[in-house]
Each structure stands twice: as structure tokens, then as C-alpha cells.
Design a protein around this motif. Structure first.
Motif, PDB file in Angstrom:
ATOM      1  N   UNK A  29      -0.326   8.668   0.673  1.00  0.00           N
ATOM      2  CA  UNK A  29      -1.470   8.315  -0.175  1.00  0.00           C
ATOM      3  C   UNK A  29      -1.015   7.579  -1.431  1.00  0.00           C
ATOM      4  N   UNK A  30       0.063   8.070  -2.053  1.00  0.00           N
ATOM      5  CA  UNK A  30       0.608   7.399  -3.237  1.00  0.00           C
ATOM      6  C   UNK A  30       1.153   6.032  -2.862  1.00  0.00           C
ATOM      7  N   UNK A 150       1.222  19.090  -5.693  1.00  0.00           N
ATOM      8  CA  UNK A 150       2.656  18.809  -5.672  1.00  0.00           C
ATOM      9  C   UNK A 150       3.007  17.415  -5.169  1.00  0.00           C
ATOM     10  N   UNK A 151       2.195  16.843  -4.279  1.00  0.00           N
ATOM     11  CA  UNK A 151       2.566  15.557  -3.685  1.00  0.00           C
ATOM     12  C   UNK A 151       2.725  14.440  -4.716  1.00  0.00           C
ATOM     13  N   UNK A 155       6.185  12.519  -5.150  1.00  0.00           N
ATOM     14  CA  UNK A 155       6.256  11.067  -4.994  1.00  0.00           C
ATOM     15  C   UNK A 155       6.866  10.412  -6.233  1.00  0.00           C
ATOM     16  N   UNK A 156       6.465  10.890  -7.410  1.00  0.00           N
ATOM     17  CA  UNK A 156       7.019  10.324  -8.649  1.00  0.00           C
ATOM     18  C   UNK A 156       8.531  10.526  -8.712  1.00  0.00           C
ATOM     19  N   UNK A 157       8.999  11.717  -8.305  1.00  0.00           N
ATOM     20  CA  UNK A 157      10.437  11.979  -8.316  1.00  0.00           C
ATOM     21  C   UNK A 157      11.168  11.094  -7.315  1.00  0.00           C
ATOM     22  N   UNK A 158      10.601  10.919  -6.127  1.00  0.00           N
ATOM     23  CA  UNK A 158      11.259  10.111  -5.102  1.00  0.00           C
ATOM     24  C   UNK A 158      11.283   8.631  -5.469  1.00  0.00           C
ATOM     25  N   UNK A 163      12.521   2.691  -3.269  1.00  0.00           N
ATOM     26  CA  UNK A 163      11.313   1.883  -3.465  1.00  0.00           C
ATOM     27  C   UNK A 163      10.137   2.526  -2.736  1.00  0.00           C
ATOM     28  N   UNK A 164       8.922   2.071  -3.080  1.00  0.00           N
ATOM     29  CA  UNK A 164       7.752   2.753  -2.519  1.00  0.00           C
ATOM     30  C   UNK A 164       7.687   2.635  -1.006  1.00  0.00           C
TER      31      UNK A 164
END
Length: 435
Positions: A29-30, A150-151, A155-158, A163-164
Motif C-alpha cells: 500500500x505504501x 505497524x506497516x 515501510x518507513x524503516x525499510x 528503494x520503494x
């Protein structure tokens, strides 16, 4: 709630598959929003909105049809196949260079999800006993709430490491891991009846409990759409808050929902599923009324956070026990079809409430809170009238324990041996075959 993970190893593996797949869905989703911005720049919002609309159309239209079409396919094959399709669709997203490619892959992904979710929900009652099923419902609700919280943080940490596009790859890996867990879990081998699955929609028209569930889902959808769509407007525009304030406000809503998940076993054991679900709209209407008054007198983050917590409680009171009601109401062999029909109907509610919430974002918040509270009260009142407890004279007569099966056999109001159990015998309190 946690005891069910110890007592039922097969369910433990399926729950792990659900948690892993949910984590991947949150990452996707992010990443989808970032991909839309990369492809469409200033039209990114329109791309994401279209993708979400496609998601809802897949849930409402394709899900029940595909569930009926796959009714004779073994459950393991349905679940593993749906996970495989989801993994392939997500893995292809980093390679697209046209917006319409995104739409096609999202349609495939969400059709597979619309098949997986009801099939997954339908197999759980056969892996646990009656008391364990309440714990399973509570854990499922808790998993959804924790995923929503948490997702984005995960996602922000990863994104600090990859890259996205890497989020799509990780999502594909989570779906593949979910498929492996399902593949290595001992599942019931029975398949459904296509005629029963196709007729599942009729159950919602003939059973007053399920008609009430649809109205309760509509009440929850009104509030959920208000929270998800308008929180950013309320925090940023009206309170002058930051993006972190938006996340904290949404966390209050999730915290209220999780509180019900932790207490679900006690609530259902003490009151049954009907009373908490019917009480849900009353909690929502009261929370909306308090929000309207509080915002009119002293708008602030404390008022919003308190109100969002109460609304989270009310929404979870409606959603968490519903699986028990659907399981008891489903005809034999049609549980997956009934779950798919409810899945479609509940998401059809969002097709109405999301646009209304977006339009309400430009109105006075106190008036919006009052209006949503009134709408929820109406839905809850009608649902309570539809779902009245039967008088004692209309209840089933006591029946005798089958000597072949003893306690733990099957009991049905129609008296057909082997039919899906409709509930405990009024005379003995156990489930058994009627003679």
C-alpha cells in the motif's frame, strides 16, 4: 485469546500465514503511492484513488463469483493459488512504465485477495473448537489493527535501506511465505457445493441475523470512512497539527479496536455475539454525539483522540464477533460463500461512505459528527429490530444425545443428520446429532 495458538498447531500456522500476508499488503500500500507519484507526478492522487476503486470493485463484484466458481476446488489449492497469483502480480509492479499497467495488476491482485480472504476465514472454524474460534476471531482482529499501525512504520524503516521498488519484492516474498505455510498445514479436505456457494446471497435475504449484520457493517463503514478520510483534514487544517499528529490520531482509533480484541473472549462468552454487535452502533452514536459537543465547545486534540478511541471500540464490537454469527447461519458447505458475500457487501458499503466522507471534509466538523452519529443510530436501531432474540416458545425443543456420536456430534434445527451444526442443544448445551 493467546491460548488458541498453543492448543491448535494447525491454526497457529494459518495465523502466521495471515500475519505475514498482512504485513506484505501494508508494504504494498505504501509502495503503491510512491509508484503512482513516480509514474504520474501531479496526478498521483488520482492514480491511487482509481486503484482503490478497482480494489473495491474486485471485492464487490469478482470475489463472490470467483468463490462460487472455485467451490469444488480443494481449499489448499485455492489458498495457495491465490497467494501465488498475488505474489506474481506484486512482483510485476516494479517493471511497469504505464499507469494502465498498474490498474491491470491491481485488479488481478485484488481479485486474488477477494478469493483468499473468505476461503481463509472459512477454514478456521474447522481447525479450532467453539471456544477456540472466539479466540481466533480476536486474534484476527488484532492482526488487522496491528498491521494498520505497524506497516507504515515498517515501510518507513525499510525505505532507508532499499528503494520503494524493493517493497514490492518484499511483498511478493511475504505472499510466497504465506503460500508455503498453507501448503505445509494439515487442512480439511472437504470441498464446498457450488450450488450452496452460489445461493449464499439468498441467506442474507432470508436470515434476519444476516440482514442485521449488513446494517451493522454499514454503520461501521460510516465511521471508518470518516476516520480514515477526514483525520488528515481535522488534524492538519482545523488543529494545525503535523503528519505525526495524523498518525497518532489514527493510532487512537486502532487502540480502541484492539481493546475490544483483547476482551472479545469474555464478551462473547458472557453475552454471546448478538449483544456486543448490537451495542456497537450505540457506542458509535454516543461517541459521535460527544465528539460533536466537545468539538463545538473546545476543539482540540484531546477531544479528537478520545472520540477516535470510542469510535474504534464501537467498530470492533461490530466487526470482531461477526464470524461467529456467519458460521452459525451458513448452510452446510456454504460457509465460504456466505463469507464471500459478506466480504462483498461490507466493501460495497465503503463505495458509498468513502465519497460521502470526502465530501463531508469541507463541512463543519461538529455538524459532521452529529450527522454520522444520527446515521449510525438509525442503522443500529433497525438492526436491533431485525435481530430480536426469539421468544422462549419459539426455541428448539430439547433433543437426545446420539448414541453413535455422544456429545460433540451434530445438531440441526431441521433434524437432518450431518447438517451443519446450528448451535448447542437447548436441553443439554452440547452439539450432537438429532434422533
Amino acid at each position: 485469546m493467546w491460548r488458541v495458538l498453543v492448543d491448535f498447531p494447525a491454526y497457529r500456522r494459518m495465523f502466521a500465514a495471515q500475519v505475514i500476508a498482512l504485513a506484505g499488503t501494508g508494504l504494498a500500500t505504501v509502495a503503491l503511492g510512491l509508484l503512482a507519484f513516480d509514474l504520474a507526478d501531479d496526478r498521483a492522487a488520482a492514480v491511487v484513488a482509481t486503484a482503490l476503486t478497482i480494489k473495491m470493485i474486485a471485492y464487490v463484484g469478482a470475489g463472490p463469483l470467483l468463490t462460487a466458481a472455485l467451490a469444488r476446488v480443494p481449499r489448499r489449492a485455492v489458498l495457495v493459488g491465490a497467494d501465488a497469483v498475488r505474489a506474481l502480480a506484486v512482483a510485476a509492479l516494479p517493471w511497469v512504465d504505464q499507469v494502465w499497467h498498474v490498474y491491470v495488476l491491481i485488479a488481478v491482485l485484488q481479485c486474488a485477495s477477494a478469493v483468499f480472504t473468505p476461503a481463509f476465514q472459512a477454514v478456521i472454524p474447522e481447525l479450532v473448537d467453539d471456544r477456540g474460534y472466539t479466540g481466533a476471531l480476536a486474534l484476527s482482529r488484532l492482526a488487522y489493527d496491528l498491521e494498520a499501525l505497524a506497516s507504515p512504520l515498517l515501510a518507513a524503516a525499510l525505505l532507508t535501506l532499499v528503494p520503494f521498488h524493493g517493497l514490492f519484492v518484499l511483498t511478493a516474498v511475504t505472499f510466497a511465505a504465506s503460500a508455503v505455510l498453507v501448503l505445509t498445514t494439515a487442512l480439511p479436505t472437504d470441498t464446498g457445493d457450488p450450488r450452496r456457494a452460489a445461493a449464499s446471497w439468498r441467506v442474507f435475504a432470508t436470515d434476519p441475523r444476516l440482514r442485521a449484520v449488513v446494517l451493522l457493517d454499514l454503520a461501521a463503514a460510516v465511521i471508518t470512512a470518516l476516520v480514515l478520510v477526514d483525520t488528515v483534514v481535522l488534524v492538519r487544517a482545523h488543529l494545525g497539527g503535523t503528519d505525526a499528529g495524523v498518525a497518532v490520531a489514527l493510532a487512537f482509533f486502532g487502540a480502541g479496536s484492539m481493546a475490544v480484541a483483547f476482551a472479545l473472549g469474555f464478551l462473547v462468552d458472557r453475552f454471546g455475539p448478538r449483544k456486543p454487535m448490537v451495542a456497537g452502533p450505540a457506542v458509535l452514536a454516543a461517541g459521535s454525539a460527544v465528539l460533536a459537543v466537545g468539538w463545538a465547545l473546545a476543539p482540540g486534540f484531546a477531544v479528537l483522540g478520545t472520540g477516535w478511541t470510542v469510535l474504534g471500540l464501537g467498530c470492533s464490537l461490530i466487526a470482531a464477533p461477526a464470524g461467529r454469527v456467519l458460521r452459525d447461519a451458513a448452510p452446510e458447505g456454504a460457509l465460504a460463500g456466505v463469507l464471500a458475500a459478506r466480504f462483498a457487501l461490507s466493501h460495497a458499503c465503503f463505495l458509498v461512505t468513502y465519497p460521502l466522507a470526502g465530501w463531508a471534509g469541507g463541512l463543519d466538523p461538529a455538524a459532521v459528527f452529529a450527522g454520522t452519529g444520527a446515521a449510525v443510530a438509525v442503522c443500529g436501531s433497525v438492526a436491533a429490530l431485525l435481530w430480536r432474540p426469539r421468544p422462549v416458545s419459539a426455541q428448539r425443543p430439547p433433543c437426545r444425545t446420539c448414541p453413535a456420536t455422544g456429545p460433540g456430534g451434530r445438531y440441526t434445527a431441521r433434524g437432518r443428520v450431518g447438517s451443519l451444526c446450528r448451535g448447542p442443544c437447548p436441553g443439554t448445551g452440547v452439539h450432537h446429532t438429532r434422533r
